[in-house]
Design an enzyme around this catalytic site. Structure first.
Site, mmCIF file in Angstrom:
data_model
loop_
_atom_site.group_PDB
_atom_site.id
_atom_site.type_symbol
_atom_site.label_atom_id
_atom_site.label_comp_id
_atom_site.label_asym_id
_atom_site.label_seq_id
_atom_site.Cartn_x
_atom_site.Cartn_y
_atom_site.Cartn_z
ATOM 1 N N ASP A 167 0.856 -1.178 0.000
ATOM 2 C CA ASP A 167 0.000 0.000 0.000
ATOM 3 C C ASP A 167 0.897 1.233 0.000
ATOM 4 O O ASP A 167 2.071 1.154 0.362
ATOM 5 C CB ASP A 167 -0.883 -0.021 1.254
ATOM 6 C CG ASP A 167 -1.947 1.059 1.230
ATOM 7 O OD1 ASP A 167 -2.253 1.575 0.141
ATOM 8 O OD2 ASP A 167 -2.458 1.396 2.306
ATOM 9 N N ASN B 69 29.601 -36.906 20.638
ATOM 10 C CA ASN B 69 28.298 -36.432 20.141
ATOM 11 C C ASN B 69 27.805 -35.255 20.970
ATOM 12 O O ASN B 69 27.325 -34.243 20.441
ATOM 13 C CB ASN B 69 27.288 -37.582 20.199
ATOM 14 C CG ASN B 69 25.990 -37.232 19.488
ATOM 15 O OD1 ASN B 69 26.007 -36.818 18.343
ATOM 16 N ND2 ASN B 69 24.875 -37.404 20.173
ATOM 17 N N ASP C 144 27.791 -31.487 19.138
ATOM 18 C CA ASP C 144 26.448 -31.316 18.574
ATOM 19 C C ASP C 144 25.772 -30.040 19.076
ATOM 20 O O ASP C 144 25.586 -29.091 18.327
ATOM 21 C CB ASP C 144 25.573 -32.529 18.895
ATOM 22 C CG ASP C 144 25.474 -33.471 17.703
ATOM 23 O OD1 ASP C 144 26.364 -33.417 16.844
ATOM 24 O OD2 ASP C 144 24.518 -34.252 17.642
#
Length: 882
Positions: free
Chosen positions: A336, A713, A717
Site C-alpha cells: 500500500d 556427540n 552437537d
C-alpha cells in the site's frame, strides 16, 4: 478459585444505559476486572519447567540407550562386574546433560514466544469516564461501552445501543457467510431479549460495515464463542514447513542408521566376542544416537524463536511461524502507499473551489463556508479539545478546518447527524446526513473521478448553478495538476435530502463544492528500502486507491516506478482477460483505483507465475488479498483487527522498510538453519562412516566405545549448533536472488558436505591405522582418532559459519562461537589429559608431540574447505560471465 467472567441480564443492561457516552468509571472497571477475571478464553496451561525437562527424555533413541544402560547395570550387579557400572553412570550422565541442554534451548524458545504473544495483544476502544480510551481486550469488563467500526473483531458479546449501518460477519458462530445487519436494541420493544442476533454482536465476529456502540454483556468463557470453545485447547502448536521436512527426513535417516547399527552389532558379536553382547549392543545404540542429530529440532526452534523475537524488536511481529521461512523466498512485495511507503502525516496543501486553487497560506480567503462544513461533518473522527483521532485523511480535513477558525463542536451541534452512508471501496464515497432546521442536508466526500460524475450542479460565488463541460474540463485539469505534484485529492459535494428513506440514490444529482489536496511525503527510509528490494531480486509493487498520476509520482520518487513501467487502474484490470493480464503483469509496477477483488486477482496472478507474494493492507477490504498472499502483512498502527487477524506478520510501525528488514531477517534465519543442518549431518555422517569402515576393515580391533561416541556427540552437537544459530547475516544476503519456494534442505550444501565428510573420515582412518602400525597400541590409536574426530568438528565450525572464505569476514563478531570453541577444546583435552577421567573413558594421555600431530591433522579441514570454496567461486563466476 479461578475467577469467572459473568454476563448481565436484560434489566441490568438497560439500567446501565443512562451513562452511554460516559461509560464505566476507571475505578469501577478495575474493580470488575479484579472481581471477575480477564476477558479471555481458557487455553492450555503453559508447560511447567519440569514438564519441559522431562519431555527431553521422550526421544525414541534416548529411551533405547537408557534401557540398554539399565539392563547393563542389572547384569553387572548380578555378575559382580561392578566396574561396568562406571560406564553405565557416565552414559546416563551424558544423557541427562543432553536433556539439560535441550531444556535450556526449549525454555528459551517458549519464553521468546510468550513475550511475542504479549506484544501482539489486541485492543479495543471503550468509553471510560467520558473518554474514548484504548484498552487491551483482556481487560474489557461487562458494562463497558465499546466503539465498533468496520474491520474490528468484536472483543466480547455486546448489546447494540447505537448503529450507523452496522453489519457483522457471524460465520465464526453460525456458518452463514452473509453479513447480518445490526440495529440499536434501545429502540426495540421492552420485551426484546439479549441474544436476538439483530441487536447483538458476539465475540469473535467481524464488523464488516458501518459503525456503532455496544455495551458489553458477557466476557470470556461466558460469551457465545466461549461456550462453544468449552474445554477445547485453542492454542495448538503449529509445525513449520521446515520442521515437517526434518521430521520426514528424520524417519528415513533413522531407518538407515538403525540398519548400520544392526550391522555393526552383528559384526561385533559374531567376529569379536560372541559373549559380550551387551557391550556390542551399547556400541551399536551409541552409534545410532551419535548419527541422528537429535538436537536439531530444538536448535531450529531456538533459531526461529530468537529470530522472531529479534523481528518483534524491529517492529515486525510474526503471528504465524511459517512466515519466517517464506520470507526468505519472497519475490514480490505488493505494498500500500499511504502510511507504508509514505509518512501518513498528511497536511492540507491546497483547496480548489469557486474556480480557483487556494494554497495553504491563501485558504483564509475562501468564503464558501459549505466547503468547511463538509470537511468537519462528513467523517467519523473523534474530537476532544485539540485532539483529533480517526482515519488519517479525515483528520487532515478536520484539523485543516479547525486551524482556519471553524469551531468543530459548534458545527456538529448545529448540524445534527441523523444518518450516514459509510465509505466503502466500491462506491469510493461517504455521505453523512444532518438536520438543519426543517431540512436534511447530505454532505458527500470521495474520489474526485467518481464524485464529479455524479454532480449535476456547482457552487460559484455562493450560488448554485448547473455544471457544464467547461467546469468539468477545468476540474479535470486541476486534478491533473494536483496529481503531478503527488497530492492526494478528495472531492466535496452536498445535496438536500428528500423523502423518508436514505439510500445510495442520495449520492446522485450532487452539487459540487470543491477539491481538497493533501500532501503525504514518502518516508525517508522508503527509497533505500526499495533499492535494497531490487538488489535482492524482489519486485516491489505499489497498490493504492489513489489517483493514477498521484500514485505514479510517489512511486517514481521512491524508485518503484521507472520509465517504461506501466500503471494499471482497477477498471483497466477488470477489462483484461486472464491471458491478456498474464502477458503484461511483469511490466506493471503501480496499480491505482483498485477494488478488493482487484487486489486478490493481482496476488493470485503473481502466484500463478510461481512467485512468492507478500501483500500489505490495513482495511477490512484488504483482508481477502492478505489471506490469499503467501505472506500476509497487516498494519499494526492503522490496520483493522480483522486485517491483523488474517495476517502472517504485523508491522507495528506500518513502514515498508520494516518489511525489507523482515525479509533480510527471514533469509538470515533460513541460512543459519542450513548451516546447522550442514554441520550436524556432515559431522554425524563422519562418525558413522568411520566406525562402520573400521568395523568392516578390522573387526578384531577395538575402536570407539559407547561412552566415547556419546561424549563426542555431546561435545560437538549442541553447543556448536547453538553458536551457529546466532550468526550474523552475511554481508551479501540481500544481494542474492530469493531462494526457490520448494528448495530442499540440502540444496546448495551437498558439495561442501561431501568434501568435508570424505576428508574428515580419511583423516580419522589414517590417524588410527598409522598410529596402530607404528606403536601397535590399539588404545593409543583410538585416543588419537577420537581427538582428531572431535577437534576436526570443532575447527569445521569456522568453515560453516560463512559460505564465503573465512578470511573475508570479521571472525570475532560472534562471541558465543569463540566461547564454544574454548569450552569444546578444553573438554576435549581434559577427557584425555586428566588420568582419572581418561581411565573412565578408556583413553591414554598424549604427549605434547602427539597433541601437535592431532591438532595439525584436525586443522587441515580448514584449508581443504577453503580450496573447495575457491573452486566453487571460480565456477560460479565463470557461469555468470557466460
Amino acid at each position: 478459585m479461578e475467577k469467572q467472567p459473568f454476563s448481565l441480564t436484560t434489566e441490568q443492561v438497560l439500567s446501565e444505559l443512562d451513562t452511554t457516552r460516559e461509560g464505566l468509571k476507571p475505578n469501577e472497571a478495575k474493580r470488575r476486572l479484579e472481581t471477575n477475571g480477564k476477558n479471555e478464553l481458557r487455553g492450555h496451561k503453559k508447560r511447567s519447567k519440569w514438564a519441559i525437562f522431562w519431555s527431553q527424555f521422550k526421544d525414541f533413541m534416548l529411551l533405547i540407550l537408557i534401557g540398554a544402560a539399565v539392563v547393563t547395570g542389572i547384569v553387572a550387579i548380578a555378575s559382580g562386574e561392578y566396574s561396568d557400572l562406571i560406564d553405565v553412570g557416565v552414559i546416563l550422565a551424558i544423557v541427562v546433560l543432553n536433556a539439560i541442554i535441550g531444556f535450556v534451548q526449549e525454555n528459551k524458545a517458549e519464553n521468546a514466544l510468550e513475550s511475542l504473544k504479549k506484544m501482539s495483544e489486541p485492543f479495543a476502544f471503550v468509553y471510560r469516564g467520558g473518554k474514548l480510551v484504548r484498552v487491551p481486550t483482556a481487560e474489557i469488563v461487562v458494562g463497558d461501552i465499546v466503539h465498533l467500526e468496520a474491520g474490528d473483531v468484536a472483543c466480547a458479546d455486546c448489546y447494540i445501543i447505537e448503529s450507523a449501518s452496522l453489519k457483522a460477519d457471524e460465520s465464526s458462530l453460525t456458518g452463514e457467510s452473509v453479513s447480518v445487519e445490526k440495529v440499536a436494541g434501545v429502540a426495540l420493544p421492552e420485551n426484546t431479549v439479549l441474544g436476538d442476533r439483530s441487536n447483538m454482536v458476539h465475540s469473535g465476529c467481524v464488523i464488516t460495515y458501518g459503525h456503532g456502540l455496544g455495551v458489553v454483556v458477557a466476557t470470556g468463557m461466558n460469551t457465545e464463542i466461549g461456550k462453544i470453545a468449552g474445554m477445547l485447547d485453542e492454542q495448538e502448536d503449529e509445525k513449520t514447513p521446515i520442521q515437517n521436512k526434518l521430521n520426514k527426513l528424520g524417519k528415513w535417516i533413522t531407518i538407515g542408521i538403525l540398519g548400520i547399527a544392526v550391522l555393526v552389532f552383528i559384526i561385533n558379536v559374531v567376529i569379536k566376542d560372541s559373549h559380550d553382547v551387551l557391550s556390542a549392543l551399547l556400541v551399536a545404540i551409541a552409534l545410532a544416537v551419535a548419527a541422528i542429530p537429535e538436537s536439531l529440532p530444538a536448535v531450529i526452534t531456538v533459531i526461529m524463536a530468537t529470530g522472531v523475537s529479534r523481528m518483534s524488536k524491529q517492529r515486525a511481529i510474526i503471528r504465524k511461524m511459517h512466515a519466517v521461512e517464506t520470507l526468505g523466498s519472497c519475490q514480490i512485495i505488493c505494498s500500500d502507499k499511504t502510511g507504508t511507503l509514505t509518512q501518513n502525516r498528511m497536511t492540507l496543501s491546497e483547496i480548489y473551489t469557486n474556480g480557483k486553487i487556494y494554497k495553504h497560506s491563501e485558504m483564509q480567503e475562501i468564503t464558501e463556508k459549505r466547503v468547511f462544513e463538509c470537511m468537519l461533518l462528513c467523517n467519523d473522527c473523534i474530537v476532544s479539545g485539540e485532539s483529533v483521532e480517526g482515519d488519517p485523511t479525515e483528520t487532515v480535513l478536520v484539523r485543516g478546518a479547525m486551524r482556519l477558525g471553524y469551531d468543530y463542536n459548534k458545527t456538529v451541534n448545529e448540524f445534527t447527524r441523523v444518518n450516514e452512508l459509510p465509505f466503502d471501496s466500491v462506491r469510493k464515497l461517504m455521505t453523512t446526513f444532518h438536520k438543519v432546521g426543517s431540512k436534511i442536508i447530505g454532505y458527500t466526500k470521495g474520489a474526485p473521478d467518481v464524485l464529479v460524475e455524479r454532480c449535476t450542479h456547482i457552487v460559484q460565488n455562493g450560488r448554485v448553478r448547473v455544471i457544464n463541460d467547461k467546469d468539468r474540463a477545468e476540474i479535470s485539469e486541476t486534478l491533473d495538476q494536483m496529481a503531478q505534484k503527488g497530492l492526494r485529492t478528495l472531492a466535496l459535494a452536498f445535496r438536500e435530502h428528500k423523502g423518508q428513506e436514505f439510500s445510495n440514490d442520495d449520492e446522485q444529482d450532487l452539487t459540487f463544492l470543491g477539491i481538497t489536496a493533501m500532501r503525504d511525503p514518502p518516508r525517508e527510509t522508503s527509497a533505500e528500502a526499495v533499492r535494497t528490494c531490487i538488489e535482492a531480486g524482489i519486485k516491489p509493487i505499489m497498490i493504492t486507491g489513489d489517483y493514477p498520476i498521484t500514485a505514479r509520482e510517489i512511486a517514481r520518487e521512491v524508485g518503484i516506478y521507472k520509465d517504461g513501467d506501466r500503471i494499471l487502474t482497477g477498471a483497466e484490470l477488470d477489462s483484461l482477460s486472464d491471458k491478456e493480464y498474464k502477458e503484461i503483469i511483469k511490466s506493471v509496477s503501480v496499480y491505482a483505483r483498485v477494488s478488493p477483488e482487484n487486489k486478490v486477482r493481482i496476488v493470485n496472478a503473481w502466484k500463478a507465475t510461481g512467485a512468492v507474494v507478500a501483500m500489505t493492507g490495513d482495511g477490512v477490504n484488504d483482508a481477502p488479498s492478505i489471506k490469499a498472499a503467501d505472506i500476509g502483512i497487516g498494519m499494526g498502527k492503522s490496520g483493522t483487527e480483522v486485517t491483523k487477524e488474517v495476517a502472517d506478520m504485523v508491522l507495528t510501525d506500518d513502514n515498508f522498510a520494516t518489511i525489507v528488514g523482515a525479509v533480510s531477517e527471514g533469509r538470515k534465519i533460513y541460512t543459519n538453519i542450513k548451516k546447522v543442518i550442514q554441520f550436524l549431518f556432515g559431522t554425524n555422517f563422519v562418525e558413522v562412516l568411520s566406525i562402520l569402515l573400521v568395523t568392516l576393515i578390522s573387526p578384531t580391533l577395538g575402536f570407539l566405545s559407547a561412552m566415547q561416541i556419546l561424549f563426542v556427540n555431546l561435545l560437538t552437537d549442541a553447543l556448536p549448533a547453538i553458536s551457529l544459530s546466532v550468526e550474523r547475516a552475511e554481508s551479501d544476503i540481500m544481494k542474492k536472488p530469493p531462494r526457490p519456494k520448494n528448495e530442499g534442505l540440502f540444496a546448495g550444501i551437498w558439495g561442501a558436505m561431501i568434501t568435508q565428510v570424505v576428508w574428515h573420515t580419511l583423516a580419522i582412518l589414517l590417524t588410527f591405522y598409522i598410529t596402530y602400525d607404528i606403536t601397535g597400541d590399539n588404545t593409543l590409536a583410538t585416543t588419537m582418532s577420537f581427538a582428531v574426530l572431535s577437534l576436526s568438528q570443532i575447527f569445521h565450525l569456522m568453515n560453516v559459519r560463512n559460505t564465503h572464505s573465512i578470511f573475508t569476514t570479521n571472525p570475532f563478531h560472534n562471541k558465543f562461537y569463540w566461547l564454544t570453541i574454548v569450552v569444546c577444546i578444553a573438554l576435549n583435552i581434559a577427557v584425555i589429559a586428566i588420568p582419572a577421567v581418561a581411565g573412565v573413558f578408556g583413553f591414554v594421555p598424549l604427549s605434547i608431540a602427539q597433541w601437535g600431530i592431532v591438532f595439525g591433522i584436525a586443522l587441515t579441514i580448514i584449508p581443504i574447505m577453503e580450496i573447495y570454496k575457491l573452486i566453487r567461486y571460480l565456477i560460479s563466476r565463470k557461469k555468470k560471465e557466460k
